[in-house]
Design a protein around this motif. Sequence first.
Motif, mmCIF file in Angstrom:
data_model
loop_
_atom_site.group_PDB
_atom_site.id
_atom_site.type_symbol
_atom_site.label_atom_id
_atom_site.label_comp_id
_atom_site.label_asym_id
_atom_site.label_seq_id
_atom_site.Cartn_x
_atom_site.Cartn_y
_atom_site.Cartn_z
ATOM 1 N N HIS A 199 -7.466 16.050 -2.768
ATOM 2 C CA HIS A 199 -8.077 14.760 -2.999
ATOM 3 C C HIS A 199 -9.229 14.013 -1.983
ATOM 4 N N HIS A 200 -8.674 14.504 -0.984
ATOM 5 C CA HIS A 200 -9.718 13.958 0.313
ATOM 6 C C HIS A 200 -10.392 15.130 0.807
ATOM 7 N N ARG A 201 -11.723 15.172 0.335
ATOM 8 C CA ARG A 201 -12.196 16.663 0.750
ATOM 9 C C ARG A 201 -12.524 16.852 1.978
ATOM 10 N N SER A 202 -12.997 15.845 2.731
ATOM 11 C CA SER A 202 -13.291 16.205 4.048
ATOM 12 C C SER A 202 -12.023 16.753 4.982
ATOM 13 N N ARG B 166 -10.537 7.473 -5.704
ATOM 14 C CA ARG B 166 -11.257 8.737 -5.068
ATOM 15 C C ARG B 166 -12.684 8.314 -4.375
ATOM 16 N N GLU C 34 -12.420 8.832 -0.595
ATOM 17 C CA GLU C 34 -13.037 9.661 0.256
ATOM 18 C C GLU C 34 -13.872 9.613 1.356
ATOM 19 N N ARG C 35 -14.549 7.956 1.094
ATOM 20 C CA ARG C 35 -15.413 7.382 2.099
ATOM 21 C C ARG C 35 -14.562 6.812 3.286
#
Lengths: 478, 478, 478
Positions: free
Chosen positions: C322-325, B349, B353-354
């Motif tokens: 999972h991918h907050r953005s 993650r 995420e990045r």
Amino acid sequence: MARGTAEPRGGTSAPLTPHPDRLLPSGAAERAIARRLLDSIGDLPLVSPHGHVDPALLAADRPFTDPASLLVTPDHYVTRLLHAHGVPLHGLGLGAEPAPPREVWRAFCAHWHLFLGTASRQWLEAELHDVLGVAVQPCAANADDLFDEITARLAEPGMRPRALYEAFDIAVLATTDDPADDLRHHRALAADPTWRGRVVPTFRPDRYLDATSDDWPRALDELAEASGIDTGTYRGTIRALEARRDFFRANGATATDHGARDARAEFLPEDAAARLFRQVRTGAAGPAEAGALSRQLLGEMARMSAEDGLVMALHTGVLRDHHRSTTTRFGPDTGHDIPVRAEFTRALRPVLERFGTHPRFRTVVFTVDETTFSRELAPLAGFYPSVYLGAPWWFLDAPRAMRRFRDAVVETAGFHRTAGFVDDTRGFCSIPARHDTARRIDAAHLAGLVAEHVLGEDDAARVLRDLHDRQPRTAFRL
Amino acid sequence: MARGTAEPRGGTSAPLTPHPDRLLPSGAAERAIARRLLDSIGDLPLVSPHGHVDPALLAADRPFTDPASLLVTPDHYVTRLLHAHGVPLHGLGLGAEPAPPREVWRAFCAHWHLFLGTASRQWLEAELHDVLGVAVQPCAANADDLFDEITARLAEPGMRPRALYEAFDIAVLATTDDPADDLRHHRALAADPTWRGRVVPTFRPDRYLDATSDDWPRALDELAEASGIDTGTYRGTIRALEARRDFFRANGATATDHGARDARAEFLPEDAAARLFRQVRTGAAGPAEAGALSRQLLGEMARMSAEDGLVMALHTGVLRDHHRSTTTRFGPDTGHDIPVRAEFTRALRPVLERFGTHPRFRTVVFTVDETTFSRELAPLAGFYPSVYLGAPWWFLDAPRAMRRFRDAVVETAGFHRTAGFVDDTRGFCSIPARHDTARRIDAAHLAGLVAEHVLGEDDAARVLRDLHDRQPRTAFRL
Amino acid sequence: MARGTAEPRGGTSAPLTPHPDRLLPSGAAERAIARRLLDSIGDLPLVSPHGHVDPALLAADRPFTDPASLLVTPDHYVTRLLHAHGVPLHGLGLGAEPAPPREVWRAFCAHWHLFLGTASRQWLEAELHDVLGVAVQPCAANADDLFDEITARLAEPGMRPRALYEAFDIAVLATTDDPADDLRHHRALAADPTWRGRVVPTFRPDRYLDATSDDWPRALDELAEASGIDTGTYRGTIRALEARRDFFRANGATATDHGARDARAEFLPEDAAARLFRQVRTGAAGPAEAGALSRQLLGEMARMSAEDGLVMALHTGVLRDHHRSTTTRFGPDTGHDIPVRAEFTRALRPVLERFGTHPRFRTVVFTVDETTFSRELAPLAGFYPSVYLGAPWWFLDAPRAMRRFRDAVVETAGFHRTAGFVDDTRGFCSIPARHDTARRIDAAHLAGLVAEHVLGEDDAARVLRDLHDRQPRTAFRL
């Protein structure tokens, strides 16, 4: 009966006719190969290196009484599923006020169709048909007739345990025994000139190793009495266990069996272990210390195995007695032991770093967590000469699960790092059915490989013979 | 030889005849489809985006010497299973006092039947038959004859590495290299006008990222020397790694490769990272800090990949050197690296995420814990454009395991989020056999879907071609 | 389009002809059995005990507008895979500035081949062909024509939701609803004399139970408003939840549904629970206390189920967003909810020790971690009368995953401890396709057992009928 289930129309009994090619591949060419492979080991007697048959059964050779006591009440595979469908356990003959066998049998017959697709159904069909001569499917309408028919059949001389042992063509049968047991039944059999079979005990010391249990102090007291050695000290307890192992070996044992929650052992220096023992034995320690001592005692078992050559069978990874109020009312082994996730790579490391390449040490590892087959157990058995892969066990002792086992391990470890089949049964009459299922699945698996030209049929036949003869004898030093 | 195994009667050599339809489905209709699919990609050269062939082999183009040095000693798939059957590792040519090749070969031949059912057996049969022209199964009786026969064959000009590279029809071969390596062999090949192949390096920085290892300070010193950049500070170390990545890219690298225990990265602010680095580098910190720094350095690798476009291949989840005394005597990669349970959903993650939707970032994720295929990896690759599912790897690089992989991931992620096949081999001569196995399994899998009318044969042929050409080229940017 | 993929030559549309025997076994004999089994339940209406269809759809009965809004934008199975191949989510109709439907449809058609092998592809083919009358495979070249053709078709009276409900032969459809919902659409349907269907709500209280969420205080405020009961205290909140359950039951609900991260409940004494509630409600507690309160509230749900008889469906084990953005830009349910490892043996113990054998308590357990099927869920459902095994769900709601499910559980728990099929869909038009797939897979599985002589064809037919009628009705008390 539970709602939502379709029992065949009562009154007409469907025929019970296990197909001679059951569990073999459905394609004609592959089935023919499997058939030939299966026939090629038809001469092999049964080797049963681990199970729970009561040796008194064969020592006393008393007749079985009725189908419920034979097939239902003692088989927790059967009672658990009936319980799941709403039959209370006392209605299956368990607990303080059990239903009489005829009523148990009626409940079983009325729910017969709910076993469709289960491993138990396969075994039961074979036992009913092949051992008991039953020709119809049980159902509510024929329950009483079947009860009488089977009860009468069980009274015949050919249905006594020793006669069946011969008829089943059992070469060797291992029982599972308490270290404090005097092995009187094993000794009686060995001393009986009319008995030509081989029944060997297995040393199962769980009670003596689990220092976290309330029962542990009493267990050590019993061990002291059985061994004549004071178990008030670590050294004494170790010596007592060694003495009992010697006694078991003298009476034919070739293996120990361990049902700890996990497989991790510890190897503390003797003085640290003695101190830990003293704390736990005197009640001065908490559960963490008791757990550490339990692992230390498991480590001692591994050390003893490396010295005396008893094969260390590990049956770990089950949370026992999940529904405590059922345990309170009906005792252990009543169908609610539930597996938990297992781990072996790290857990076995302390033992294997010490004894993994030791020439006398041997362990057979069983699991009910099939994720460990390809990930951990096949790689371990594919390197360490001391590690044998146990058969798929308990919930995994079923046709498709057995196939998954072979698919998961053979590509990494080959066939010859597996320990062959273990029936693990409490039901004496289910032994041939269980071995037959395992042979069929192995024959089918090999036939698939032959049909895909992965190996030749001659090689497959040799492998199948090894799996059901030399592998279990080698793995368990029988 | 281990007891309990059935070697064919010695003296008569069984023929070695790999079947042209091996590993294809056994049903006639399905096999015909699979056959057509397989033939339809017969023209495709081999794309090998990850492996362990020594580039010196092709640069120097020296002949192989003998079958033991070619097939047995360097292959830890082979040595580990022989070790499990009781052959000591020095008897397989390993360690300080290795047995001579002829003796190694004898041990291998005597145990040949123990590989039945393994992936290694498939590859070895194909290598022996297709590459080395052997027509009989090895056994104890023919070991010496085979040794002489193969040794003579290996001296022929057509058996030199470069000739085999052409014969194998390899389009591109990626090696695995240390960041401090000067890539002299890659450069020599690139500068050689007579060489028409493509051998690219892969940046494998494990030693430099694992700050928990005793070897880490020395690794950083070597990195400093190779890069000419001081690695006494965090910033310097990062710049040195960047410089070496640039050097690798300039010499053809398209990927980095990571064998960390798990895939978790950390992204501390620069000053916190620098402080942590200083503590660990000066020995003032404990294992927790060293672990955190290792994760931080893995995070930097992800960040660099997003910048320079090197594909980040993650090969995680193995506990190396399980039996430490074997490592001490025989070194690493001697058959006792054992998988442990893996986790990716949470571990990946921070990176995803990045960089999960970053247009230049790309990662290919491999695992030896097949439970993560359907649960974690297919869902991740089914959402993130940057995530490709690596081929079933190491212990899972085998026919049935490959089938399970396809069955587990395609329904969620389709075929086009998988990275195709990776041979991952140290054995140059096993490359075609390994690719052939993978092609057969993919053809068989697709034929099954065609036969079940899940997709049409035209679509299946296009997918198969993608799997063995465009997918690995795309995933690894080759 | 992503590189590395092979779209068929544009311009020529390939025919779309789902095969009548798709997903049935490829062998002729086995297929014939499966065909007969499948036909034998052709008369059964669809029972849909869990899904996400909006009840307003049927209450308002407005026509669908276009294929993109019908098939692409609302289906996160579809959007996630297109996203993985590089199509941004706004291009699929999501977020604040969505692409118009025709552009969404073009993107979908251009990537159609990337769905090969996925479960979504099966459903989409059936929807396009069987429901929408499309005769060609979508591709970039025919996207506009198809868009117009389907849009026109959707305007026909027979394509309205209520007409389709009848055409699909749905017996009962459960929706998933917020406890504060006034169920106006369910009530409108019930009050409409022209409506002959059955649409029942399901009580989904996740928002009100997850005390770790920032949204929790607002959720409790809404609950207070909906129930007219003060939710400032533990006792009040419990009473409010009970009141809403009563309201749901009065409007036809038979089940609750829970999507907590895991299945562990807690059972604190009332006063301790009230204290904990007060701390969390007033912001005086940390995440550990909030987690404990969440488990306590889940425990209350189990207790209420044992009292009011609403079946407790557990859908656990997914890490949401999972991918907050992406969540920030496009909201939840956008394709990056990723499963994590699940555990049930220990987690369910507190509930099952209390209510496992309670006559009114019933739970249906779903998982996306298939390792728990044979290890934990089948053993639990094979003992506890209250535990039903949910269908393979979400990522596992696919042909091969369904087969693995049956293979993993039936041998231990039989067929009759499973809850049948759950379509779990947001796409109303996918309901028949999803049930059809499940029926085919079950027919195929049973045909395999018949062909292997594990059970007879009559028994298989009865089981198949149970699986798609009585089992879901029983498990969900419909």
